[in-house]
Motif scaffolding. Structure first.
Motif, PDB file in Angstrom:
ATOM      1  N   TYR A 147       1.252   4.418  -2.852  1.00 28.61           N
ATOM      2  CA  TYR A 147       1.213   5.879  -2.656  1.00 28.61           C
ATOM      3  C   TYR A 147       2.534   6.514  -3.076  1.00 28.61           C
ATOM      4  CZ  TYR A 147      -3.287   5.870  -0.261  1.00 28.61           C
ATOM      5  OH  TYR A 147      -4.615   5.767   0.023  1.00 28.61           O
ATOM      6  N   LEU A 148       3.623   5.798  -2.751  1.00 25.11           N
ATOM      7  CA  LEU A 148       4.941   6.328  -3.093  1.00 25.11           C
ATOM      8  C   LEU A 148       5.042   6.560  -4.598  1.00 25.11           C
ATOM      9  CD1 LEU A 148       7.714   6.996  -1.803  1.00 25.11           C
ATOM     10  CD2 LEU A 148       8.445   4.710  -2.482  1.00 25.11           C
ATOM     11  N   VAL A 149       4.589   5.559  -5.370  1.00 20.18           N
ATOM     12  CA  VAL A 149       4.655   5.688  -6.828  1.00 20.18           C
ATOM     13  C   VAL A 149       3.811   6.883  -7.298  1.00 20.18           C
ATOM     14  CG1 VAL A 149       3.951   4.608  -8.993  1.00 20.18           C
ATOM     15  CG2 VAL A 149       5.193   3.276  -7.277  1.00 20.18           C
ATOM     16  N   LEU A 150       2.592   6.973  -6.759  1.00 17.84           N
ATOM     17  CA  LEU A 150       1.709   8.091  -7.140  1.00 17.84           C
ATOM     18  C   LEU A 150       2.368   9.436  -6.859  1.00 17.84           C
ATOM     19  CD1 LEU A 150      -1.989   7.386  -6.071  1.00 17.84           C
ATOM     20  CD2 LEU A 150      -1.103   7.938  -8.338  1.00 17.84           C
ATOM     21  N   VAL A 151       2.868   9.581  -5.624  1.00 22.11           N
ATOM     22  CA  VAL A 151       3.426  10.865  -5.208  1.00 22.11           C
ATOM     23  C   VAL A 151       4.703  11.181  -5.983  1.00 22.11           C
ATOM     24  CG1 VAL A 151       4.470  12.112  -3.268  1.00 22.11           C
ATOM     25  CG2 VAL A 151       2.347  10.858  -2.942  1.00 22.11           C
ATOM     26  N   LEU A 152       5.509  10.161  -6.252  1.00 23.60           N
ATOM     27  CA  LEU A 152       6.739  10.409  -7.013  1.00 23.60           C
ATOM     28  C   LEU A 152       6.408  10.927  -8.409  1.00 23.60           C
ATOM     29  CD1 LEU A 152       9.135   7.475  -6.038  1.00 23.60           C
ATOM     30  CD2 LEU A 152       9.295   9.892  -5.435  1.00 23.60           C
ATOM     31  N   ILE A 153       5.356  10.344  -9.010  1.00 23.17           N
ATOM     32  CA  ILE A 153       4.958  10.803 -10.344  1.00 23.17           C
ATOM     33  C   ILE A 153       4.524  12.274 -10.286  1.00 23.17           C
ATOM     34  CG2 ILE A 153       3.251  10.537 -12.187  1.00 23.17           C
ATOM     35  CD1 ILE A 153       3.277   7.512 -11.557  1.00 23.17           C
ATOM     36  N   ILE A 154       3.703  12.608  -9.270  1.00 20.46           N
ATOM     37  CA  ILE A 154       3.243  14.003  -9.157  1.00 20.46           C
ATOM     38  C   ILE A 154       4.426  14.932  -8.891  1.00 20.46           C
ATOM     39  CG2 ILE A 154       1.698  15.584  -7.951  1.00 20.46           C
ATOM     40  CD1 ILE A 154       0.108  13.064  -7.085  1.00 20.46           C
ATOM     41  N   SER A 155       5.347  14.499  -7.999  1.00 21.94           N
ATOM     42  CA  SER A 155       6.516  15.335  -7.683  1.00 21.94           C
ATOM     43  C   SER A 155       7.315  15.644  -8.936  1.00 21.94           C
ATOM     44  CB  SER A 155       7.446  14.630  -6.698  1.00 21.94           C
ATOM     45  OG  SER A 155       6.761  14.328  -5.536  1.00 21.94           O
ATOM     46  N   ALA A 156       7.483  14.623  -9.776  1.00 23.02           N
ATOM     47  CA  ALA A 156       8.220  14.845 -11.017  1.00 23.02           C
ATOM     48  C   ALA A 156       7.499  15.897 -11.851  1.00 23.02           C
ATOM     49  CB  ALA A 156       8.343  13.530 -11.781  1.00 23.02           C
ATOM     50  N   GLY A 157       6.168  15.824 -11.856  1.00 20.06           N
ATOM     51  CA  GLY A 157       5.375  16.814 -12.587  1.00 20.06           C
ATOM     52  C   GLY A 157       5.565  18.212 -12.017  1.00 20.06           C
ATOM     53  N   VAL A 158       5.576  18.303 -10.676  1.00 19.53           N
ATOM     54  CA  VAL A 158       5.747  19.608 -10.028  1.00 19.53           C
ATOM     55  C   VAL A 158       7.108  20.196 -10.386  1.00 19.53           C
ATOM     56  CG1 VAL A 158       5.966  20.804  -7.816  1.00 19.53           C
ATOM     57  CG2 VAL A 158       4.217  19.064  -8.111  1.00 19.53           C
ATOM     58  N   ARG A 159       8.151  19.351 -10.336  1.00 21.14           N
ATOM     59  CA  ARG A 159       9.489  19.847 -10.649  1.00 21.14           C
ATOM     60  C   ARG A 159       9.583  20.339 -12.086  1.00 21.14           C
ATOM     61  NH1 ARG A 159      11.289  15.858  -7.427  1.00 21.14           N
ATOM     62  NH2 ARG A 159      11.609  14.438  -9.171  1.00 21.14           N
ATOM     63  N   TRP A 160       8.934  19.592 -12.977  1.00 20.96           N
ATOM     64  CA  TRP A 160       8.919  19.998 -14.380  1.00 20.96           C
ATOM     65  C   TRP A 160       8.254  21.370 -14.524  1.00 20.96           C
ATOM     66  CZ3 TRP A 160       4.578  20.717 -17.567  1.00 20.96           C
ATOM     67  CH2 TRP A 160       4.865  20.898 -18.923  1.00 20.96           C
ATOM     68  N   LEU A 161       7.143  21.511 -13.790  1.00 24.83           N
ATOM     69  CA  LEU A 161       6.381  22.761 -13.836  1.00 24.83           C
ATOM     70  C   LEU A 161       7.224  23.920 -13.293  1.00 24.83           C
ATOM     71  CD1 LEU A 161       3.441  23.269 -14.681  1.00 24.83           C
ATOM     72  CD2 LEU A 161       2.807  23.180 -12.289  1.00 24.83           C
ATOM     73  N   GLU A 162       7.916  23.654 -12.173  1.00 22.12           N
ATOM     74  CA  GLU A 162       8.725  24.698 -11.550  1.00 22.12           C
ATOM     75  C   GLU A 162       9.841  25.150 -12.489  1.00 22.12           C
ATOM     76  OE1 GLU A 162       9.815  22.867  -7.856  1.00 22.12           O
ATOM     77  OE2 GLU A 162       8.292  23.978  -6.737  1.00 22.12           O
ATOM     78  N   LEU A 201       0.838  -1.207   0.000  1.00 28.52           N
ATOM     79  CA  LEU A 201       0.000   0.000   0.000  1.00 28.52           C
ATOM     80  C   LEU A 201       0.875   1.260   0.000  1.00 28.52           C
ATOM     81  CD1 LEU A 201      -2.804   1.370   0.295  1.00 28.52           C
ATOM     82  CD2 LEU A 201      -2.520   1.179   2.767  1.00 28.52           C
ATOM     83  N   ILE A 202       1.889   1.229   0.892  1.00 30.42           N
ATOM     84  CA  ILE A 202       2.782   2.392   0.976  1.00 30.42           C
ATOM     85  C   ILE A 202       3.503   2.604  -0.349  1.00 30.42           C
ATOM     86  CG2 ILE A 202       4.971   3.150   2.019  1.00 30.42           C
ATOM     87  CD1 ILE A 202       3.887   2.024   4.676  1.00 30.42           C
ATOM     88  N   LEU A 203       3.918   1.500  -0.967  1.00 32.90           N
ATOM     89  CA  LEU A 203       4.610   1.615  -2.255  1.00 32.90           C
ATOM     90  C   LEU A 203       3.686   2.201  -3.318  1.00 32.90           C
ATOM     91  CD1 LEU A 203       6.718  -1.672  -2.335  1.00 32.90           C
ATOM     92  CD2 LEU A 203       7.513   0.673  -1.981  1.00 32.90           C
TER      93      LEU A 203
END
Lengths: 261, 253
Positions: free
Chosen positions: B229-244, B225-227
């Motif tokens: 969420y980890l995958v989901l959040v890592l994908i979003i984080s990558a998106g945020v960094r790209w946006l920044e 379960l934790i993994l």
């Protein structure tokens, strides 16, 4: 000037030289602090007025009241015959006659130099993009930086940015240009390029009100010197008299301090 | 004592890896048919988790702007509206708010003569959006306020009116500062969507709980379960960094 709001009421013809800016008994308070005390000043069309004085004397506030960046509470301010009131129409009408150059340039960092210059003419005056760009290039040439048109403000030096800001004001074809300490944020080696452009404008007959500490420029360009201290006009006169024989002790002290170095 | 225990925990877990009695990966081993059924059951919660989070984020982004604008007004009354909303919503923990929306709100609707049933899906979305909107409102307000006053003044001196000033000068600059933290806020929503499990929404966490009850293998199932969420959040984080990166480059240039 297409799309320009006609001055209302019409300035009386035949009264030469025409009064461009008139302040009569202007008072302003920040809370209980009396920033402007009974300021009266008239600037004829084509005249160059330099306002100097210690910091906090209210000289910037005077200039900012003329185009309603600050609101005065008492007295009359008239620009080109239009009285500045709380009516938004009078504010719009006056702002379309008055250009302003700020200490911090205030260029729009997200736009190119050219876009900075065309924004006002296109959005506020309804010029076509090509008309506005032709006008912008004309004024960029006048401030000697046509080659920087496609860059962003952040890529320019301070002196270049301030010249772009001057060109941006000129694009609105104002009758009066206000300068609020235009060289105070500049490195020393860039001050003269901005002052040179301002001196050229002066020669071409622009009506100018300049708040500055650059006394060399003032001596060369000013028709009228104004010294302010603690919110009031302490001394006023032609530069020869002002620099040669200042009457008030406050003005003498200020000049001796500023001219020492 | 407590600290040492916490520090020892990962060590114990690692030590346990070697012992077959601690880990029973068979329960989610995709190579076996029963393990594969379990894995599919767990992962198929991903759809609802993402759907709830995305809808809640969209509502929160719109609601946040609506809440932020009175906070930028000249009038004290309007600013008060903004402050009260933000302070109130920000101080309610998510779980009590979820209970209130899911169990309480329908009663209010019934009292008002409206038959608005709130199912777990919309209950979760409303709660997440409400709770997050206080934060997005602050992001908008801070972003717009961070644009120096001189920009507005310069716009006024070249004849732009209020709307033109906002549209051409202030918002294009503010959006660069608003979007990255807004995207970041999305991570918060995704993680908090786990609370939807307690009102019966069959998203990732609920499915894990249900499987734990029948298989009695909490360590393996919650690790997966934790993994997830980890995958989901890592994908979003990558998106945020790209946006920044995209947003940041222009301003410096």
């Amino acid at each position: 000037m297409p799309g320009n709001i006609p001055p209302n009421p019409e300035p009386v013809p035949g009264t030469a030289p025409e009064i461009a800016i008139e302040l009569a008994g202007v008072n302003k308070w920040y809370g209980t602090f009396h920033v402007l005390k009974d300021i009266s000043l008239s600037v004829r069309s084509g005249e160059k007025v330099v306002i100097c004085g210690p910091s906090g004397s209210g000289k910037s506030t005077v200039v900012r009241c003329i185009n309603r960046l600050e609101q005065h509470q008492e007295g009359i301010i008239r620009v080109d015959g239009i009285e500045l009131t709380n009516d938004p129409k009078s504010v719009t009408a006056i702002r379309s006659e008055v250009g302003m150059v700020f200490q911090q340039f205030n260029l729009f960092p997200h736009l190119t130099v050219l876009e900075n210059l065309t924004l006002g003419p296109v959005k506020a005056r309804g010029l076509s993009k090509s008309e506005a760009e032709a006008k912008a290039m004309h004024y960029l040439e006048r401030v000697h930086i046509p080659d920087q048109a496609r860059k962003r403000p952040g890529q320019l030096s301070g002196g270049q940015q301030q010249r772009v800001a001057i060109a941006r004001s000129l694009c609105m074809e104002p009758k009066v240009l206000l300068f609020d300490e235009p060289t105070s944020a500049l490195d020393p080696e860039m001050i003269s390029e901005v002052l040179d452009v301002m001196a050229e404008l002066a020669v071409e007959g622009m009506t100018m009100v300049v708040v500055t500490h650059e006394m060399g420029f003032a001596r060369k360009v000013a028709d009228q010197m104004v010294f302010m201290d603690a919110g009031e006009i302490v001394e006023q006169g032609p530069p020869e008299e002002f620099f040669g024989a200042p009457r008030s002790p406050r003005c003498q002290k200020f000049l001796s301090q500023i001219l020492q170095h | 004592m407590k600290k040492t225990l916490i520090l020892l925990l990962p060590l114990l877990a690692l030590a346990g890896c070697s012992s077959s009695s601690t880990w029973g990966w068979y329960v989610i081993n995709p190579m076996t048919s029963s393990g594969w059924v379990n894995v599919k059951f767990l992962i198929s919660g991903m759809g609802d988790t993402i759907l709830i989070s995305v809808i809640a984020a969209v509502i929160s982004i719109a609601l946040g702007l609506v809440v932020a604008l009175p906070g930028l007004a000249q009038s004290r009354g309007w600013r008060m509206v903004n402050r009260v909303y933000v302070e109130l919503v920000r101080s309610i923990p998510l779980l009590p708010m979820l209970f209130w929306v899911f169990y309480g709100l329908p009663i209010i609707f019934r009292e008002m003569g409206m038959n608005v049933p709130i199912d777990p899906f919309w209950g979760a979305i409303i709660t997440l959006a409400l709770s997050d909107s206080a934060f997005t409102a602050e992001i908008y307000r801070a972003g717009i306020q961070s644009i120096a006053k001189g920009q507005t003044e310069a716009a006024q001196t070249i004849g732009l009116n209020y709307l033109q000033t906002m549209r051409y000068v202030i918002l294009p600059q503010a959006i660069r500062r608003i979007l990255p933290p807004l995207a970041n806020q999305f991570i918060y929503i995704v993680k908090m969507s786990a609370f939807a499990s307690v009102i019966g929404m069959q998203e990732l966490t609920r499915r894990a709980n249900e499987l734990v009850v029948s298989e009695y293998r909490p360590l393996e199932i919650y690790t997966l379960l934790i993994l997830e969420y980890l995958v989901l959040v890592l994908i979003i984080s990558a998106g945020v960094r790209w946006l920044e990166r995209r947003m940041g480059s222009d301003e410096r240039g």
